[in-house]
Design an enzyme around this catalytic site. Structure first.
Site, mmCIF file in Angstrom:
data_model
loop_
_atom_site.group_PDB
_atom_site.id
_atom_site.type_symbol
_atom_site.label_atom_id
_atom_site.label_comp_id
_atom_site.label_asym_id
_atom_site.label_seq_id
_atom_site.Cartn_x
_atom_site.Cartn_y
_atom_site.Cartn_z
ATOM 1 N N GLU A 105 0.894 -1.160 0.102
ATOM 2 C CA GLU A 105 -0.012 0.016 -0.011
ATOM 3 C C GLU A 105 0.901 1.174 0.076
ATOM 4 O OE1 GLU A 105 -1.060 -1.947 2.844
ATOM 5 O OE2 GLU A 105 -2.900 -2.774 1.973
ATOM 6 N N TYR A 117 7.949 2.040 -7.528
ATOM 7 C CA TYR A 117 7.217 0.635 -7.754
ATOM 8 C C TYR A 117 6.889 0.446 -9.125
ATOM 9 C CZ TYR A 117 6.827 1.206 -2.579
ATOM 10 O OH TYR A 117 7.165 1.548 -1.585
HETATM 11 C C1 LIG Z 1 10.577 6.064 -2.118
HETATM 12 C C2 LIG Z 1 12.151 6.054 -1.909
HETATM 13 C C3 LIG Z 1 12.253 4.708 -0.978
HETATM 14 C C4 LIG Z 1 12.860 5.764 -3.039
HETATM 15 O O1 LIG Z 1 14.244 5.506 -2.720
HETATM 16 P P1 LIG Z 1 15.249 6.226 -3.725
HETATM 17 O O2 LIG Z 1 16.557 5.482 -3.572
HETATM 18 O O3 LIG Z 1 15.491 7.686 -3.753
HETATM 19 O O4 LIG Z 1 14.772 5.684 -5.277
HETATM 20 P P2 LIG Z 1 15.743 5.427 -6.631
HETATM 21 O O5 LIG Z 1 16.790 6.411 -6.754
HETATM 22 O O6 LIG Z 1 16.080 3.927 -6.692
HETATM 23 O O7 LIG Z 1 14.578 5.843 -7.828
HETATM 24 C C5 LIG Z 1 13.795 4.904 -8.156
HETATM 25 C C6 LIG Z 1 12.635 5.422 -8.973
HETATM 26 O O8 LIG Z 1 11.912 6.210 -8.169
HETATM 27 C C7 LIG Z 1 11.445 7.448 -8.786
HETATM 28 N N1 LIG Z 1 11.906 8.748 -8.032
HETATM 29 C C8 LIG Z 1 12.982 8.736 -7.155
HETATM 30 N N2 LIG Z 1 13.182 10.043 -6.941
HETATM 31 C C9 LIG Z 1 12.238 10.836 -7.469
HETATM 32 C C10 LIG Z 1 12.070 12.278 -7.418
HETATM 33 N N3 LIG Z 1 12.370 13.117 -6.441
HETATM 34 N N4 LIG Z 1 10.735 12.544 -8.129
HETATM 35 C C11 LIG Z 1 10.053 11.703 -9.088
HETATM 36 N N5 LIG Z 1 10.185 10.481 -8.974
HETATM 37 C C12 LIG Z 1 11.325 10.058 -8.347
HETATM 38 C C13 LIG Z 1 11.666 7.426 -10.340
HETATM 39 O O9 LIG Z 1 10.933 6.909 -11.123
HETATM 40 C C14 LIG Z 1 13.220 6.620 -10.040
HETATM 41 O O10 LIG Z 1 13.527 5.905 -11.165
HETATM 42 P P3 LIG Z 1 14.564 6.502 -12.228
HETATM 43 O O11 LIG Z 1 15.588 6.920 -11.488
HETATM 44 O O12 LIG Z 1 14.751 5.232 -13.118
HETATM 45 O O13 LIG Z 1 13.877 7.558 -12.947
HETATM 46 C C15 LIG Z 1 12.657 7.279 -0.908
HETATM 47 O O14 LIG Z 1 12.066 8.348 -1.820
HETATM 48 C C16 LIG Z 1 12.181 7.307 0.442
HETATM 49 O O15 LIG Z 1 12.824 6.816 1.390
HETATM 50 N N6 LIG Z 1 10.977 7.956 0.638
HETATM 51 C C17 LIG Z 1 10.359 7.892 1.770
HETATM 52 C C18 LIG Z 1 9.915 6.698 2.457
HETATM 53 C C19 LIG Z 1 8.740 6.384 1.446
HETATM 54 O O16 LIG Z 1 7.846 7.110 0.861
HETATM 55 N N7 LIG Z 1 8.554 5.087 1.352
HETATM 56 C C20 LIG Z 1 7.604 4.506 0.413
HETATM 57 C C21 LIG Z 1 6.317 4.222 1.581
HETATM 58 S S1 LIG Z 1 5.346 3.316 0.491
#
Ligand SMILES: CC(C)(COP(=O)(O)OP(=O)(O)OC[C@H]1O[C@@H](n2cnc3c(N)ncnc32)[C@H](O)[C@@H]1OP(=O)(O)O)[C@@H](O)C(=O)NCCC(=O)NCCS
Length: 153
Positions: A105, A117
């Protein structure tokens, strides 16, 4: 180089720090300890930069499904592919344990997580209305199946 490892008790302090900076309603230290030491259906990974924990994610193995419980990356390490690495490791684990798929979710407004995702092949499969008690926000339900849906009994 970022490495993925199974979470252990030495990681918990750093995991809790990332949890606190990542979520409005963070899990407590006690919740993570229970997950690691008491919940035999729970699996957790950490992403490590040397010895530093920079992210984590986990799932519950429920019958033949995997339910992702949480995934987060430390603020200064975001947008470097670590989230994708953690999620791919959870997918590999799910395949190894012969799960039919993974579900989760996510808050309707959390577009960044939804993007992550979708990149890994998750698709929207429904909505839970007012799922989050703090803001009454809807949850988007997402699934990624590892076997064709018409073969699921
Ligand atoms: C969600 C989260 C885990 C993503 O981790 P991350 O290491 O930054 O993600 P990645 O660098 O692997 O990026 C994966 C994809 O996410 C998306 N993404 C990452 N940062 C983004 C941003 N600032 N804006 C839009 N899309 C973004 C992109 O689609 C990216 O793919 P791409 O690099 O091929 O375009 C991180 O933002 C986080 O910890 N957020 C707070 C906690 C949270 O919301 N967890 C999920 C709960 S359901």
């Amino acid at each position: 180089m970022i490495k993925i490892e199974k979470m252990n008790k030495n990681h918990i302090n750093q995991v809790v720090e990332i949890e606190n900076e990542s979520f409005d309603i963070p899990w407590s230290r006690n919740s993570f300890e229970k997950e690691l030491f008491e919940n035999k259906f729970a699996y957790y990974f950490v992403a490590l930069d040397g010895k530093k924990v920079v992210g984590y994610g986990g799932l519950w193995h429920i019958v033949n499904e995997g339910h992702i419980t949480n995934i987060a990356v430390a603020k200064e390490y975001r947008n470097k592919g670590i989230g994708k690495l953690i999620l791919k490791s959870l997918c590999d684990l799910a395949i190894e344990l012969e799960m039919i798929g993974l579900t989760l979710e996510v808050r309707k407004t959390n577009k960044i997580a939804q993007n992550l995702y979708k990149k890994i092949g998750f698709k929207i499969d429904g909505i839970r209305r007012e799922y989050y008690s703090d803001t009454k926000e809807d949850a988007i339900i997402m699934w990624k199946y590892f076997i064709p849906e018409n073969e699921i009994e």
